[in-house]
Design an enzyme around this catalytic site. Structure first.
Site, PDB file in Angstrom:
ATOM      1  N   SER B  40       0.834  -1.214   0.000  1.00  0.00           N
ATOM      2  CA  SER B  40       0.000   0.000   0.000  1.00  0.00           C
ATOM      3  C   SER B  40       0.864   1.257   0.000  1.00  0.00           C
ATOM      4  O   SER B  40       0.407   2.326  -0.395  1.00  0.00           O
ATOM      5  CB  SER B  40      -0.910   0.024   1.232  1.00  0.00           C
ATOM      6  OG  SER B  40      -1.757  -1.106   1.235  1.00  0.00           O
ATOM      7  N   ASN B 185      -5.373   1.973  -6.678  1.00  0.00           N
ATOM      8  CA  ASN B 185      -4.453   0.825  -6.866  1.00  0.00           C
ATOM      9  C   ASN B 185      -5.211  -0.490  -7.060  1.00  0.00           C
ATOM     10  O   ASN B 185      -4.609  -1.547  -7.077  1.00  0.00           O
ATOM     11  CB  ASN B 185      -3.418   0.769  -5.735  1.00  0.00           C
ATOM     12  CG  ASN B 185      -4.013   0.360  -4.397  1.00  0.00           C
ATOM     13  OD1 ASN B 185      -5.128  -0.168  -4.317  1.00  0.00           O
ATOM     14  ND2 ASN B 185      -3.284   0.599  -3.327  1.00  0.00           N
ATOM     15  N   LEU B 187      -6.747  -2.752  -5.558  1.00  0.00           N
ATOM     16  CA  LEU B 187      -6.923  -3.871  -4.636  1.00  0.00           C
ATOM     17  C   LEU B 187      -7.262  -3.427  -3.222  1.00  0.00           C
ATOM     18  O   LEU B 187      -6.586  -2.578  -2.647  1.00  0.00           O
ATOM     19  CB  LEU B 187      -5.652  -4.722  -4.611  1.00  0.00           C
ATOM     20  CG  LEU B 187      -5.357  -5.460  -5.925  1.00  0.00           C
ATOM     21  CD1 LEU B 187      -3.955  -6.063  -5.892  1.00  0.00           C
ATOM     22  CD2 LEU B 187      -6.399  -6.538  -6.166  1.00  0.00           C
ATOM     23  N   LYS B 247      -0.762  -1.549  -6.762  1.00  0.00           N
ATOM     24  CA  LYS B 247      -0.365  -1.949  -5.417  1.00  0.00           C
ATOM     25  C   LYS B 247       0.893  -2.807  -5.550  1.00  0.00           C
ATOM     26  O   LYS B 247       0.922  -3.752  -6.360  1.00  0.00           O
ATOM     27  CB  LYS B 247      -1.510  -2.743  -4.773  1.00  0.00           C
ATOM     28  CG  LYS B 247      -1.450  -2.844  -3.258  1.00  0.00           C
ATOM     29  CD  LYS B 247      -2.830  -3.177  -2.712  1.00  0.00           C
ATOM     30  CE  LYS B 247      -2.825  -3.452  -1.230  1.00  0.00           C
ATOM     31  NZ  LYS B 247      -4.197  -3.575  -0.695  1.00  0.00           N
ATOM     32  N   HIS B 261      -1.984  -7.703   0.795  1.00  0.00           N
ATOM     33  CA  HIS B 261      -2.357  -6.566   1.653  1.00  0.00           C
ATOM     34  C   HIS B 261      -1.843  -6.805   3.067  1.00  0.00           C
ATOM     35  O   HIS B 261      -2.009  -7.885   3.625  1.00  0.00           O
ATOM     36  CB  HIS B 261      -3.879  -6.386   1.690  1.00  0.00           C
ATOM     37  CG  HIS B 261      -4.310  -5.222   2.545  1.00  0.00           C
ATOM     38  ND1 HIS B 261      -4.496  -3.969   2.037  1.00  0.00           N
ATOM     39  CD2 HIS B 261      -4.552  -5.123   3.884  1.00  0.00           C
ATOM     40  CE1 HIS B 261      -4.844  -3.141   3.017  1.00  0.00           C
ATOM     41  NE2 HIS B 261      -4.887  -3.825   4.150  1.00  0.00           N
ATOM     42  N   GLU B 371     -23.400  14.200   9.408  1.00  0.00           N
ATOM     43  CA  GLU B 371     -22.739  14.348  10.702  1.00  0.00           C
ATOM     44  C   GLU B 371     -21.277  13.933  10.670  1.00  0.00           C
ATOM     45  O   GLU B 371     -20.463  14.427  11.460  1.00  0.00           O
ATOM     46  CB  GLU B 371     -23.492  13.547  11.775  1.00  0.00           C
ATOM     47  CG  GLU B 371     -24.898  14.079  12.071  1.00  0.00           C
ATOM     48  CD  GLU B 371     -25.945  13.712  11.025  1.00  0.00           C
ATOM     49  OE1 GLU B 371     -25.655  12.839  10.167  1.00  0.00           O
ATOM     50  OE2 GLU B 371     -27.046  14.286  11.047  1.00  0.00           O
ATOM     51  N   ARG B 479     -34.113  19.788  25.952  1.00  0.00           N
ATOM     52  CA  ARG B 479     -35.151  20.460  25.182  1.00  0.00           C
ATOM     53  C   ARG B 479     -36.159  21.188  26.076  1.00  0.00           C
ATOM     54  O   ARG B 479     -36.490  22.335  25.808  1.00  0.00           O
ATOM     55  CB  ARG B 479     -35.855  19.442  24.278  1.00  0.00           C
ATOM     56  CG  ARG B 479     -36.953  20.049  23.416  1.00  0.00           C
ATOM     57  CD  ARG B 479     -37.469  19.037  22.400  1.00  0.00           C
ATOM     58  NE  ARG B 479     -38.485  19.652  21.569  1.00  0.00           N
ATOM     59  CZ  ARG B 479     -39.779  19.721  21.859  1.00  0.00           C
ATOM     60  NH1 ARG B 479     -40.220  19.177  22.985  1.00  0.00           N
ATOM     61  NH2 ARG B 479     -40.628  20.299  21.036  1.00  0.00           N
TER      62      ARG B 479
END
Lengths: 627, 627
Positions: B40, B185, B187, B247, B261, B371, B479
């Site tokens: 990577s 890459n 992968l 990769k 990986h 958010e 509230r």
């Protein structure tokens, strides 16, 4: 556009009339409740009218029939319109709508499955489409049924990334039985949405993410009918219908204006209703009515009584990670029930869910690195009891989908979560990958069951139990290898702790889970050398916690305990144990956990550095013995 | 392409050489660590080489200088390549790279700000771009400086919806000082990404979301230089550079292959390094070197010692919601410091952050209903101490960004969160809108400070204290209206509880927060009628909890207490109080909280239904008095 027949003008008018009736009901019910979102209802009135009275095929009297088309209102705050549509369709008396938001009515402020026509709770925005995708995936790949899935999304909520994860998922898996309709009414809660009425922009986005997209006037019944027909005949792609609408449509002096989000119309109601009534043309019996499914083609499935197809088969003392045992158990239950499926977020070779993919690739759904889609899809797949779903990734990455999991509980969903790589014991990858709040997360989910199996035998049984447990379940698995401590025939139950080491002279109880259970066992042996009897308890489930076993053993051991967990101090095993004893006079419990952001390093070094190793448990026990 | 000069071939070759050196360092350091992600790293080597030695302007010796360009490696697992780039740039000796992932080194498995050249922790995917967007927003709108922000994103992580929220944010606010480079890459961890090498698909997605997009060969140094120059001269839009890469590039028999990986090269390392060395042409001193900023144009800012510009001004007994007091206090501190800003997710008229927008619209950033982007943008805006950030939405919607908040703690971020609409006391909107796990969430964040102010005076002081408190802070607001109970000159401090009702004859302590504090006060008055003295404590901060005050008062009152909270049982105020007394013999504490998914209804009816009202507190006290 094969087979498309332009609707008769009388049908078109009736659908318009129903839309305006939906508007009136939305106004009167929110007037009665003195709160709610009538303007957000108004923008979707024609969409609902067309779906419920023209397009969808479903049995009004059996809203959850497996062969019915599904509908999810992702913009849950428009609930009054949805309730009105079902009521107009004949499911319940129109008069009941006046009970909206009352304490004794299931017509809540946002939809929940307390109502028999609601599959999932909505109201936290951007979540409906993932669920619809899960339903559509099941319909296409497992049920192989003709039912279709419709999801109505607000334009404001399309800012949520979760929507785009879901669009991507649906396009990737070619879910042509799924239609998303986006209600582009321009106005958010506090200001205009970022894209306003730029419907072409929405179209480009949906197309670039792989959907077939159609722009329509969302108040034009004929355009909607035609677009929905096109969607039904489009193969290999889901369809997005981008509907240009107006918030407060047909509400004079309110339509398309700011500052009308989330409030009843008050003094304006009467004049608006008068106007709406003036738009309704037909008063006699209707030509249009809901249409039943063409055939009952969703198969009968049985997802009860799931069992491992063979018992655990380990040797005492054998060393292996509980995450590996998860993969083994998943295949064992899948062998016994064809509806067991697994979902993962590109971690399947770390969580070991890939074992199921190897056994039966059709029952493993790769959701890629998109945890909100992963969890939402799972909730959808579990709906109407069509599948038994296991969802795995690193424990800490479930924080990405906390809102979806929370809503899963509101949805009365039965989804099983499995989080690997918990705690500092994962080692060198460092804090971003360490699950140190996962127990707090899953304990806080109402009705949840939280398993923390201590070895491979316990893990296999946790998987089997989870598959048969209602509600949200979570199984916490470990990365490092730990020894097998249970016999293969050991019986496990939810809420039943195991005393794994005991003598008559015990002066203190040690409680741990996963890796720290093994540290506690080691500590007990160390303490024994110093003449101190230390009982060891494996809670097995952190929630429900076996309060009786834990409290009675602590009592027997002088009211003294140490609880140790590879988790932050807050909300995990330690606080669960301490809370269980809160009404006991005469107990002292020392809690060992992680109190800061940890760092990279070898697993055993980290366990020791953060005070979780046997050495620290021994010291804590000696401290407690002095109190 | 104004001013673009094609680089000399010698420069190009040197940049290629540096890329291959980065590859070699990535291999040797992960070999030493026996773990990590060298493949990577390899795919981004030329991108880093060009950024660090050609494009970016920064002071190597002062990596966090405010006028420097910023770089965020969103795909944090490629950390060894980033460390190598900084080392080659001259920040620290290349030999140090061999300490990767060791317990005594800050070169952790994923980057954290323990390193002086890292602004934020990365490693939970899809988060870097929101942070980069926050930095770019500040650079463009507040610092008005020429620094630019670069963010390198992996293709796998672009499946995260958070990435698309951030692209949308950057495009909406026309952040032309921001460049995202996507490392395509092909992968992922466990299989090919869903889009593989379809770079045109990525281009379409970025364009449809409003960015200028350029496709390049990510291993072609000249193409990268040219694209980055184009980005710098593109006005009114952020640029996305879609870089097609491989990769394990230049790793023979590994490049572009699956199953590589996240592992060191092991026995393959030697031969790969030999090959990489053969690609390096120049061995003498380099022509290329990092370039300093053209000028030090980021202003000096002071964000210390923030104060309310006027003290709280309420009358005892006056009734108002603490969320309203938040809006008031926000403006008061903003008046005293121009760097106070507020962000909201289309809830500003409910959270009352809109008060700041009314006072100074330039200091309120609308993040729409997204958010994750909201929180990530805030973390970016707070970086390098450029602003004091307050972020508000409904308390429960912070669950949507739990992962970002968790990473915020790893990032040593100073962001203040304000969650309104907590608990069943919000009423008719129902469970999807009720914050019932927010205390559990924020307590679990390492180093966090959690305020639960009991009235408007306490709220104003909580805002002032939060602005000056390091780390993640959270203020829980209500509230419904509640009475003012503190004098305007009351002094508040983090970790300091207040005994709000007391007599010498007290037999029990009642502890509550927000609405339940007021129920506890009512319950105390009821108990007094029955001749029972009940002391009432307002913890003010749930974390840190004022253990000393709470425990000593419980001791004085016969070891008896009731703690009541409008929150689920797990992880909130109750467990915090019970845990604080865990090492006390002779205490009994009864906990009242919400134990199921609540429903819609009037606030007071719900408080009573779920056992939180004064009536239930009285009953609980009487029960405890019998133990």
């Amino acid at each position: 556009m094969a087979n498309y027949h332009k609707p008769e003008s009388k049908v078109v008018q009736e659908l318009r009339d129903i839309a305006n009736k939906i508007r009136i009901h939305s106004i009167t019910s929110t007037q009665a409740a003195k709160s709610g979102h009538p303007t957000s209802c108004s923008s979707i009135a024609e969409i609902l009218s067309v779906l419920f009275f023209n397009t969808m095929r479903y049995k009004v009297s059996a809203p959850r029939d497996p062969s019915n088309d599904r509908f999810i209102l992702s913009k849950g705050h428009a609930a009054p319109a949805l309730y009105a549509a079902w009521s107009e369709a004949g499911l319940f008396p129109v008069a009941d709508l006046q009970n909206l938001r009352k304490i004794n009515s299931d017509l809540e402020g946002h939809p929940t499955p307390r109502l028999n026509f609601i599959d999932v709770g909505t109201g936290s925005l951007g979540q409906g489409l993932a669920i619809a995708g899960g339903m559509a995936y099941v319909g296409k790949n497992y049920d192989k049924s003709n039912y279709r899935v419709y999801c109505l999304v607000g334009d404001g909520e399309s800012a949520e990334g979760s929507i785009w994860e879901s669009v991507h998922f649906a396009a990737h898996y070619k879910l042509d039985n799924l239609v998303v309709i986006i209600d582009v009414n321009r106005l958010g809660q506090s200001e205009e949405t970022s894209l306003g009425h730029d419907v072409e922009n929405y179209r480009r986005r949906f197309e670039s993410f792989g959907m077939h997209a159609i722009v329509v006037d969302g108040h034009d019944v004929e355009e909607l009918i035609k677009a929905l027909h096109t969607a039904a005949t489009t193969k290999g792609k889901p369809t997005a219908i981008v509907a240009k609408t107006f918030k407060g449509k047909n509400f004079p002096k309110i339509e398309n204006l700011d500052n009308w989000h989330g409030k009843a119309l008050g003094d304006n109601a009467e004049r608006v209703i008068e106007h709406l009534n003036s738009l309704i043309k037909n008063s006699g019996p209707l030509l249009v009515h809901p249409q039943k499914p063409l055939k009952d083609d969703a198969p009968v499935v049985d997802i009860t009584n799931i069992k491992l197809d063979s018992p655990p088969d380990y040797k005492l003392g054998q060393s292996l990670a509980t995450r590996v045992a998860y993969g083994t158990a998943l295949v064992k239950i899948a062998k016994n029930n064809p509806r067991v499926i697994a979902l993962d977020g590109d971690m399947k070779n770390s969580t070991f869910s890939e074992n199921l993919k190897k056994y039966d690739p059709t029952r493993h759904i790769e959701c890629f690195i998109a945890e909100q889609s992963l969890v939402g899809t799972a909730i959808g797949a579990a709906c109407r009891d069509r599948t038994v779903v296991f969802v795995s990734t690193f424990a800490t990455f479930f924080t990405r989908a906390y809102d979806q999991i929370r809503m899963g509980a509101i949805s009365q969903s039965n989804v099983n979560f499995v989080g690997s790589h918990c705690g500092v014991s994962i080692g060198e990858d460092g804090p971003s990958q360490m699950g140190l709040e996962d127990l707090a997360l899953f304990r806080s989910i109402p009705g949840s069951t939280v398993f923390y199996p201590g070895d491979a035998v316990a893990t296999e049984r946790a998987v089997e139990l989870a598959a048969n447990t209602k509600g949200i379940t979570f199984i916490r698995t470990n990365r490092p290898n730990t020894p097998v401590i249970y016999q293969n025939n050991q019986v496990f139950a939810v809420g039943k702790a195991h005393v794994v080491k005991k003598s008559d002279k015990d002066q203190i109880v040690l409680i741990g889970g996963g890796v720290t259970l093994h540290e506690a066992i080691t500590a007990s042996a160390e303490l024994a050398k110093a003449g101190i009897g230390a009982r060891v308890i494996d809670p097995f489930t952190v929630k429900p916690l076996d309060k009786e076993t834990i409290v009675s053993n602590i009592r027997q051991c002088g009211g003294r305990a140490v609880v140790v967990e590879d988790h932050y101090y807050e909300g995990g095993l330690g606080e669960a144990v301490i809370a269980a004893a809160a009404l006991e006079r005469n107990t002292v419990i020392k809690h060992l956990a992680v109190g800061e952001v940890p760092r990279s390093g070898p697993p055993l070094v980290l366990l020791d550095k953060y005070g979780l190793s046997a050495k620290h448990i021994v010291a804590a026990a000696q401290e407690v013995l002095k109190i």
